[in-house]
Structure formats: structure tokens, C-alpha cells
Design an enzyme around this catalytic site. Structure first.
Site, mmCIF file in Angstrom:
data_model
loop_
_atom_site.group_PDB
_atom_site.id
_atom_site.type_symbol
_atom_site.label_atom_id
_atom_site.label_comp_id
_atom_site.label_asym_id
_atom_site.label_seq_id
_atom_site.Cartn_x
_atom_site.Cartn_y
_atom_site.Cartn_z
ATOM 1 N N LYS A 79 0.916 11.057 -0.159
ATOM 2 C CA LYS A 79 2.147 10.811 -0.934
ATOM 3 C C LYS A 79 1.845 10.035 -2.209
ATOM 4 O O LYS A 79 2.299 10.400 -3.293
ATOM 5 C CB LYS A 79 3.156 10.063 -0.045
ATOM 6 C CG LYS A 79 4.464 9.714 -0.727
ATOM 7 C CD LYS A 79 5.563 9.419 0.274
ATOM 8 C CE LYS A 79 5.525 8.051 0.892
ATOM 9 N NZ LYS A 79 5.844 6.919 -0.009
ATOM 10 N N SER A 80 1.074 8.960 -2.084
ATOM 11 C CA SER A 80 0.769 8.126 -3.263
ATOM 12 C C SER A 80 0.049 8.947 -4.336
ATOM 13 O O SER A 80 0.346 8.831 -5.533
ATOM 14 C CB SER A 80 -0.132 6.959 -2.862
ATOM 15 O OG SER A 80 0.551 6.093 -2.004
ATOM 16 N N GLY A 122 10.445 4.358 -3.563
ATOM 17 C CA GLY A 122 10.049 3.152 -4.295
ATOM 18 C C GLY A 122 8.946 3.450 -5.300
ATOM 19 O O GLY A 122 8.926 2.908 -6.407
ATOM 20 N N SER A 182 0.286 -5.453 -4.694
ATOM 21 C CA SER A 182 1.172 -4.288 -4.671
ATOM 22 C C SER A 182 0.681 -3.253 -5.669
ATOM 23 O O SER A 182 0.602 -3.523 -6.867
ATOM 24 C CB SER A 182 2.604 -4.708 -5.027
ATOM 25 O OG SER A 182 3.334 -3.583 -5.489
ATOM 26 N N GLN A 238 2.267 -0.693 -6.517
ATOM 27 C CA GLN A 238 3.375 -0.238 -7.374
ATOM 28 C C GLN A 238 3.536 -1.178 -8.567
ATOM 29 O O GLN A 238 3.755 -0.722 -9.692
ATOM 30 C CB GLN A 238 4.663 -0.139 -6.552
ATOM 31 C CG GLN A 238 4.566 0.965 -5.503
ATOM 32 C CD GLN A 238 5.778 1.076 -4.615
ATOM 33 O OE1 GLN A 238 6.709 0.277 -4.704
ATOM 34 N NE2 GLN A 238 5.766 2.070 -3.734
ATOM 35 N N ASP A 246 1.412 0.412 5.289
ATOM 36 C CA ASP A 246 2.360 1.443 5.752
ATOM 37 C C ASP A 246 2.076 1.891 7.185
ATOM 38 O O ASP A 246 2.869 2.630 7.779
ATOM 39 C CB ASP A 246 2.322 2.651 4.812
ATOM 40 C CG ASP A 246 2.799 2.284 3.415
ATOM 41 O OD1 ASP A 246 3.508 1.262 3.281
ATOM 42 O OD2 ASP A 246 2.455 3.000 2.462
ATOM 43 N N LYS A 285 10.427 -2.979 2.535
ATOM 44 C CA LYS A 285 10.146 -1.534 2.514
ATOM 45 C C LYS A 285 11.473 -0.779 2.719
ATOM 46 O O LYS A 285 12.548 -1.346 2.535
ATOM 47 C CB LYS A 285 9.108 -1.196 3.585
ATOM 48 C CG LYS A 285 7.766 -1.903 3.375
ATOM 49 C CD LYS A 285 7.078 -1.503 2.094
ATOM 50 C CE LYS A 285 5.752 -2.207 1.912
ATOM 51 N NZ LYS A 285 5.153 -1.931 0.599
ATOM 52 N N ARG A 302 10.743 -3.739 7.967
ATOM 53 C CA ARG A 302 9.954 -3.098 9.035
ATOM 54 C C ARG A 302 9.498 -4.075 10.106
ATOM 55 O O ARG A 302 9.055 -3.640 11.178
ATOM 56 C CB ARG A 302 8.762 -2.341 8.427
ATOM 57 C CG ARG A 302 9.188 -1.072 7.721
ATOM 58 C CD ARG A 302 8.022 -0.292 7.126
ATOM 59 N NE ARG A 302 8.520 0.952 6.526
ATOM 60 C CZ ARG A 302 7.845 1.674 5.647
ATOM 61 N NH1 ARG A 302 6.640 1.294 5.265
ATOM 62 N NH2 ARG A 302 8.356 2.787 5.163
ATOM 63 N N ARG A 331 8.831 6.064 8.357
ATOM 64 C CA ARG A 331 7.712 5.567 9.184
ATOM 65 C C ARG A 331 8.215 4.997 10.516
ATOM 66 O O ARG A 331 7.535 5.077 11.533
ATOM 67 C CB ARG A 331 6.893 4.543 8.410
ATOM 68 C CG ARG A 331 6.357 5.134 7.104
ATOM 69 C CD ARG A 331 5.011 4.636 6.688
ATOM 70 N NE ARG A 331 4.712 5.125 5.341
ATOM 71 C CZ ARG A 331 4.140 6.294 5.061
ATOM 72 N NH1 ARG A 331 3.766 7.107 6.034
ATOM 73 N NH2 ARG A 331 3.916 6.668 3.814
HETATM 74 O O1 SPQ Z 1 7.375 4.767 -2.229
HETATM 75 P P1 SPQ Z 1 7.786 3.799 -1.174
HETATM 76 O O2 SPQ Z 1 9.171 4.069 -0.727
HETATM 77 O O3 SPQ Z 1 7.597 2.361 -1.585
HETATM 78 O O4 SPQ Z 1 6.814 4.083 0.075
HETATM 79 C C1 SPQ Z 1 5.995 3.283 0.968
HETATM 80 C C2 SPQ Z 1 5.889 4.128 2.306
HETATM 81 O O5 SPQ Z 1 5.946 3.600 3.407
HETATM 82 O O6 SPQ Z 1 5.674 5.323 2.163
HETATM 83 C C3 SPQ Z 1 6.531 1.873 1.230
HETATM 84 F F1 SPQ Z 1 7.670 1.805 1.749
HETATM 85 O O7 SPQ Z 1 4.640 3.208 0.493
HETATM 86 C C4 SPQ Z 1 4.213 2.448 -0.634
HETATM 87 C C5 SPQ Z 1 3.247 1.362 -0.184
HETATM 88 O O8 SPQ Z 1 3.831 0.507 0.775
HETATM 89 C C6 SPQ Z 1 3.510 3.401 -1.588
HETATM 90 C C7 SPQ Z 1 2.635 2.710 -2.580
HETATM 91 C C8 SPQ Z 1 2.121 3.471 -3.731
HETATM 92 O O9 SPQ Z 1 2.073 4.716 -3.699
HETATM 93 O O10 SPQ Z 1 1.713 2.811 -4.725
HETATM 94 C C9 SPQ Z 1 2.252 1.387 -2.446
HETATM 95 C C10 SPQ Z 1 2.730 0.517 -1.347
HETATM 96 O O11 SPQ Z 1 3.791 -0.294 -1.828
HETATM 97 P P2 SPQ Z 1 3.543 -1.666 -2.603
HETATM 98 O O12 SPQ Z 1 4.915 -2.267 -2.729
HETATM 99 O O13 SPQ Z 1 2.642 -2.479 -1.730
HETATM 100 O O14 SPQ Z 1 2.954 -1.390 -3.906
#
Ligand code: SPQ
Length: 429
Positions: A22-23, A94, A167, A169, A315, A342, A346, A388
Site C-alpha cells: 500500500k505504501s 492517512g 512517522s 508520513q 501496522d 490510526k 488500535r 487491520r
Molecule cells: O494511510 P494510513 O491510513 O495512515 O495507513 C496506515 C495503515 O495501517 O495502513 C496507518 F493507519 O499505515 C501507515 C503507517 O502506519 C502508512 C504509512 C506510509 O505509507 O507512509 C506510514 C505509517 O504511518 P505514520 O503515521 O507512522 O507515518
């Protein structure tokens, strides 16, 4: 929708390729869109979240279509993106809203971003804060801390941002904004988060530097179209790894699983718990390593999971919580406050759901403590709209003393649209 999972006396057996990461799928579409030329993406995850990213990029004027199972993106370059004429709806994703905020911060037009009820509760200040430091004009509920967000960008200045949280993101949003600023933009994290952005931006021609927990980009690069091969998602594979480890008589082989070291905390945990896992790395093609992973059921022991390991398995914690109910002794998960923000909280959701099925589990301020092994009872569980949680709770049915009904299972389509079909295939061996 709901699914009923029955005890699997023969275990989980067979082989499978899990859907694309997904990422990496999100990033492949976004970075192809802001590169010049036509990129091809294979192995793309057609889950709801990544489809939200495609929809938003189309609204920004990018032509994207599917051809023989490949996603073709006709990149417009960063400067070619157009002002959208309606709200950008990120759905439940997110990653879409936070990474896209970084891209939009570079553009001198206005865009409004919002998503579903879960997105409305998730913190956006972690991204809008540093983007405002770079000069982007951002507003939203509670002074830009929550959706809907309105972004008008352009004229950014580079920053060295010290993120209080690990993070990907946050890091990615700042680095993507850094593409529009003249000079070097750096993000320093307390621990290293997943590095797909750094790897993929390099593949598109950006100058990226990584040193310890610092990641930097140099602004205004020429990004050029390329081919992206998306490996299977280890976060999806994690449910079958956990399921096979806890269900007696299981033997499962998962092919083409992404094993980027910033994502493989689940493999470290399985090994430390004493699981019977074999990893055979595949010949590398592209920037992301992959492997075939085989796992058989075995006796497991409780462990402590904390510190730098947490961002490498964040995750997977719902699946690990189920795993820990079947491990001998105490499993302690700490330093995982991020789980509270999340798709659901969770920590609370997993603790409440597993308790209802008879697990010995307590929430702590930054994680959970699980004593095992415990005999799980049949009953009902709810995803609460969190993909999840829905998949993790389904695993309980494999070993519980009666059927487990999981409610609101449509949420799994966010990351694994045919999860229950694949799970049933392994149950029927
Ligand atoms: O996209 P989303 O909703 O934030 O998805 C999640 C998941 O469980 O699929 C978190 F809820 O994954 C994030 C992950 O936790 C995906 C991600 C990324 O692709 O950069 C990074 C992680 O989040 P973060 O907040 O730690 O950067």
C-alpha cells in the site's frame, strides 16, 4: 458486511501472493504524477486507499489509466498540476492526505482536502505544522490541525525539521514539499521510519541523502518517468504469518513479499518468539527487496517489543496482539502511542475486542501487556471500520472454541480487498 470464521482444525496450508504494498503503491502514483513522462506501475494495490490517491491525482489534471494490469501515469511534472475544481476526497487514507499535503504545499493554487469520519479525527498538525514553517498557507479545523484542510502553497523555503515522532508520513510530506523549495530540506526523526519515499524519489531522479535518522532532498529536481514494480505488502502478509504461527498443523508459503528492512519488524518478532520461519530473498528488481517466506505453526514465547522496532512493525501490532495471546508467558508492547491515532485507537480497540473473546490483555499508556497462552472463545468482534482490526480479529476464529463473527468487514478493502477469499483458500488447504 460480516464474516464468520470457524476453527481451522487442519491449520492454514498452501501458497499465496499477497496484494501489492500500500505504501509503495501510493507513492508510485504520486511520484509518477509529478515526474515528466509516462511511468508504468506493476503490482499496484487496487485497494480503496490507493484508488483514493488515483482519484485525487486525476482531479489535479493527471491522466492515469490501466493497461494489461499495469497502471500507466502520464506525468505532468510538479508544475503541471492543475488547481482542482472540487474537494479532494481522500476517503480513509492517512497516507493520501499527508503526502498530498506536501505536494500541494509546492503549488501556488488552492486545494481543499478531506476524508471520512476516521480521517476527521486523525491529527494533521504533525504535517501542517512543518509545512507552514516552509511558508505554505494552510487552514483547517482547529487552526489547521484537523480536516478539512485548505492549502495554498508556493514560494517555499527549505527547512531542517526535527520531527518529534518517527512517522514516514510526516517525513514524506516535508521531503515532498522540499522538492519545491530551493536548497536542501532535511527531516530528522527519533527513529528511522519506513524509507519508501527516499528510495523511490531517487529512482525518479531526485537527489536524496540518507544518514542515520536524517533524510534530505535537494529542491527543484527534474523528476523523470520510470517503471515501478510494487512487491507484495508485508503488512498484509503479516496476517497469514501470524495465523499460520498460531494455528496447529499450518504450513504457508508467501511469495514476492516486500522485505524493506524498515518494514520487517514482524519477522524479527516471529523469530524472537520462536516461530518456524524461512526467508528466501529474491533477486532484486527495482529499489525494494522481496522474498519468499515460509512459516509453520510452532510453540511461541512472549517477548518485549519496544523502541526502534516499533516504527518497523507499527501496522502489524493488531496481528501481533493476536499472536501474543497464544505465546507462552508475557508479551509487552511499549513505546507505541502512535497506535492511538490510526484508523481507530488500535490499543483500545484490540484490547477490548480480544478481552471479549477471553484473552488476558491490558492496555497501558503506550501499548499493551498480553499473558498467554489463553484459550479464545467464539463470539463477535467488530472492525470499527479499521481494516487491520477486521483482519486481526478474523485470525481469532481459526483457534477459538467456537465461530468468531467479524462485523464491518468491508473495511478490509482499504488494503486487502480479497482477504477473506485468500484466508478461506488457506483454511481449505
Ligand atoms: O494511510 P494510513 O491510513 O495512515 O495507513 C496506515 C495503515 O495501517 O495502513 C496507518 F493507519 O499505515 C501507515 C503507517 O502506519 C502508512 C504509512 C506510509 O505509507 O507512509 C506510514 C505509517 O504511518 P505514520 O503515521 O507512522 O507515518
Amino acid at each position: 458486511m460480516e464474516e464468520i470464521i470457524n476453527r481451522a482444525p487442519q491449520g492454514l496450508n498452501g501458497e499465496l501472493s499477497v496484494p501489492g504494498d500500500k505504501s509503495i503503491s501510493h507513492r508510485a502514483v504520486m511520484f509518477s504524477s509529478i515526474a515528466e513522462g509516462t511511468s508504468e506501475i506493476t503490482g499496484f494495490l487496487k485497494g480503496d486507499d490507493c484508488l483514493s490517491t488515483i482519484r485525487c491525482m486525476k482531479q489535479l489534471g493527471v491522466v492515469i489509466h490501466e493497461e494489461n494490469d499495469k497502471i500507466i501515469v502520464e506525468g505532468r511534472g510538479l508544475e503541471g498540476l492543475q488547481e482542482p475544481d472540487s474537494l479532494l476526497d481522500v476517503g480513509n487514507s492517512g497516507t493520501t492526505i499527508r503526502l498530498l499535503s506536501g505536494i500541494l504545499a509546492t503549488r501556488p493554487f488552492s486545494a481543499v482536502l478531506a476524508g471520512d469520519n476516521s480521517i476527521a479525527k486523525r491529527p494533521m498538525g504533525r504535517v501542517t505544522g512543518p509545512l507552514k514553517m516552509m511558508n505554505a498557507k494552510i487552514d483547517g479545523r482547529d487552526n489547521g490541525r484537523f480536516t478539512p484542510l485548505t492549502i495554498r502553497g508556493g514560494n517555499l523555503v527549505p527547512v531542517h525539521y526535527h520531527s518529534p515522532i518517527a512517522s514516514a508520513q510526516v517525513k514524506s510530506a516535508v521531503l515532498l514539499a522540499g522538492l519545491g523549495a530551493e536548497g536542501k530540506t532535511t527531516v530528522t526523526e527519533p527513529y528511522r521510519s519506513r524509507d519508501h519515499t527516499e528510495r523511490m524519489l531517487k529512482a525518479f531522479g531526485a537527489k536524496v541523502e540518507v544518514e542515520g535518522t536524517n533524510a534530505s532532498v535537494y529542491g527543484q529536481p527534474e523528476l523523470t518517468a520510470t517503471t515501478v514494480k510494487v512487491p507484495g505488502d508485508i503488512s498484509s502478509a503479516a496476517f497469514f504469518l501470524a495465523g499460520a504461527a498460531i494455528t496447529p498443523s499450518s504450513s504457508v508459503r508467501l511469495e514476492n513479499v516486500g522485505i524493506n528492512p524498515t518494514r520487517t519488524g514482524i519477522l524479527d518478532v516471529l523469530e524472537q518468539m520462536g516461530a518456524d520461519v524461512t526467508i528466501q530473498e529474491e533477486e532484486s528488481s527495482g529499489n525494494e527487496p522481496s522474498a519468499t517466506i515460509e512459516i509453520k505453526s510452532s510453540r511461541l514465547k512472549g517477548i518485549t517489543i519496544s523502541g526502534e522496532l516499533i516504527p518497523r512493525l507499527i501496522d502489524e501490532i493488531p496481528a501481533i496482539a493476536v499472536l501474543a495471546t497464544q505465546a507462552e508467558g508475557r508479551t509487552v508492547i511499549k513505546d507505541a502511542e502512535e497506535l492511538k491515532v490510526k484508523e481507530t485507537n488500535r490499543i483500545d480497540t484490540m484490547v477490548n475486542q480480544l478481552k471479549k473473546l477471553g484473552a488476558d490483555i491490558e492496555a497501558t499508556s503506550d501499548g499493551m501487556i498480553i499473558n498467554g497462552p489463553s484459550e479464545l472463545q467464539g463470539g463477535s468482534a467488530d472492525s470499527f471500520g479499521d481494516h487491520r482490526i477486521g483482519m486481526a480479529m478474523a485470525l481469532c476464529g481459526l483457534i477459538a472454541d467456537g465461530p468468531v463473527t467479524v462485523k464491518n468487514t468491508e473495511a478490509v478493502a482499504v488494503s486487502y480487498p480479497h482477504f477473506f477469499k485468500d484466508l478461506n483458500m488457506l483454511i481449505n488447504g
